[in-house]
Design a protein around this motif. Structure first.
Motif, mmCIF file in Angstrom:
data_model
loop_
_atom_site.group_PDB
_atom_site.id
_atom_site.type_symbol
_atom_site.label_atom_id
_atom_site.label_comp_id
_atom_site.label_asym_id
_atom_site.label_seq_id
_atom_site.Cartn_x
_atom_site.Cartn_y
_atom_site.Cartn_z
ATOM 1 N N HIS A 1 6.894 -3.929 0.417
ATOM 2 C CA HIS A 1 7.839 -3.583 1.538
ATOM 3 C C HIS A 1 7.400 -2.228 2.219
ATOM 4 C CE1 HIS A 1 11.496 -3.595 3.989
ATOM 5 N NE2 HIS A 1 11.649 -2.465 3.525
ATOM 6 N N TYR A 2 7.450 -1.363 1.323
ATOM 7 C CA TYR A 2 7.155 0.036 1.759
ATOM 8 C C TYR A 2 5.673 0.404 2.230
ATOM 9 C CZ TYR A 2 11.891 1.650 0.869
ATOM 10 O OH TYR A 2 13.140 1.930 0.942
ATOM 11 N N ALA A 3 4.819 -0.443 1.478
ATOM 12 C CA ALA A 3 3.371 -0.491 2.034
ATOM 13 C C ALA A 3 3.473 -0.769 3.412
ATOM 14 C CB ALA A 3 2.329 -1.262 0.922
ATOM 15 N N ASP A 4 4.031 -1.830 3.886
ATOM 16 C CA ASP A 4 4.012 -2.268 5.023
ATOM 17 C C ASP A 4 4.644 -1.367 6.256
ATOM 18 O OD1 ASP A 4 2.567 -4.770 5.088
ATOM 19 O OD2 ASP A 4 4.629 -6.095 5.599
ATOM 20 N N ARG A 5 5.240 -0.275 5.713
ATOM 21 C CA ARG A 5 6.074 0.477 6.409
ATOM 22 C C ARG A 5 5.479 2.054 6.376
ATOM 23 N NH1 ARG A 5 7.992 -3.477 5.415
ATOM 24 N NH2 ARG A 5 9.512 -4.521 6.645
ATOM 25 N N SER A 6 4.310 2.023 5.950
ATOM 26 C CA SER A 6 3.370 3.120 5.667
ATOM 27 C C SER A 6 3.909 4.267 5.110
ATOM 28 C CB SER A 6 2.772 3.556 7.144
ATOM 29 O OG SER A 6 2.044 2.585 7.625
ATOM 30 N N ASP A 7 4.776 3.935 4.066
ATOM 31 C CA ASP A 7 5.444 4.962 3.349
ATOM 32 C C ASP A 7 4.829 5.145 1.577
ATOM 33 O OD1 ASP A 7 7.079 6.526 1.504
ATOM 34 O OD2 ASP A 7 8.919 5.669 2.524
ATOM 35 N N PRO A 8 3.563 5.936 1.637
ATOM 36 C CA PRO A 8 2.878 5.767 0.530
ATOM 37 C C PRO A 8 3.704 6.067 -0.737
ATOM 38 C CG PRO A 8 2.122 7.445 1.888
ATOM 39 C CD PRO A 8 3.186 6.597 2.590
ATOM 40 N N GLU A 9 4.477 7.229 -0.722
ATOM 41 C CA GLU A 9 5.333 7.725 -1.716
ATOM 42 C C GLU A 9 6.165 6.747 -2.196
ATOM 43 O OE1 GLU A 9 8.397 11.327 -2.269
ATOM 44 O OE2 GLU A 9 6.741 11.770 -1.234
ATOM 45 N N ARG A 10 6.751 6.138 -1.408
ATOM 46 C CA ARG A 10 7.923 5.086 -2.115
ATOM 47 C C ARG A 10 7.000 3.649 -2.673
ATOM 48 N NH1 ARG A 10 12.991 5.111 1.888
ATOM 49 N NH2 ARG A 10 14.098 6.909 1.006
#
Length: 171
Positions: free
Chosen positions: A93-102
């Motif tokens: 989910h967070y990979a799709d939202r370009s949130d590498p930390e999460r």
């Protein structure tokens, strides 16, 4: 059923569903990547309820309902904190939202849970490698990212050929 017995039953069920890996061109070991729906009937009542929430979250994500998907994944973890697949879905989910930390945070938690349950998941490896590569790419580390994404593509080209894991592909 005791916790140890539940883990053993789950591990046995997982071993039966993991399937075989084959060698592709150039000798690369290919595998049929795991889909969480294969795990829907595994484990105790709590695990099954949690996994159903993860699957519902993946459907919501596929339909563009990001906030609903997120709440379903979080609820799955509230119900069954050691459900590694809930953390894997959150990482996706967070990979799709370009949130590498999460992405990396939830990916690490999924890997830790898989390891702590003493189960080897060769069919999860393409997802772990690909999601980590995706996060590193977003974080501005393209060389490391490309190695991991290439590894994911080699293991599961039908899923990772485009360099991303869609909700439908994980479902």
């Amino acid at each position: 059923m005791t916790r140890r017995r539940r883990l053993l039953v789950t591990a046995l069920g997982l071993a039966l569903t993991l399937g075989c890996a084959v060698r592709g061109p150039g000798g690369a070991l290919r595998t049929s990547p795991l889909r969480i729906s294969e795990m829907a009937d595994e484990g105790d009542v709590t695990r099954r309820a949690s996994t159903r929430l993860v699957l519902s979250g993946l459907v919501s994500d596929a339909q563009g309902s990001s906030s609903l998907a997120l709440s379903q994944y979080e609820r799955a973890i509230q119900i069954d904190p050691p459900n590694a697949f809930a953390y894997l879905a959150l990482a996706r989910h967070y990979a799709d939202r370009s949130d590498p930390e999460r992405t990396l945070e939830y990916l690490a938690q999924a890997e830790l849970l898989l390891e702590s349950q003493g189960v080897s998941f060769p069919r999860v490896e393409p997802h772990l490698s690909g999601l980590r590569g995706s996060a590193l790419h977003t974080a501005g580390r393209p060389d490391e990212a490309e190695l991991l994404l290439d590894h994911a593509r080699a293991l599961a080209p039908s899923v990772w050929g485009d360099g991303r894991l869609s909700p439908e592909e994980l479902r």
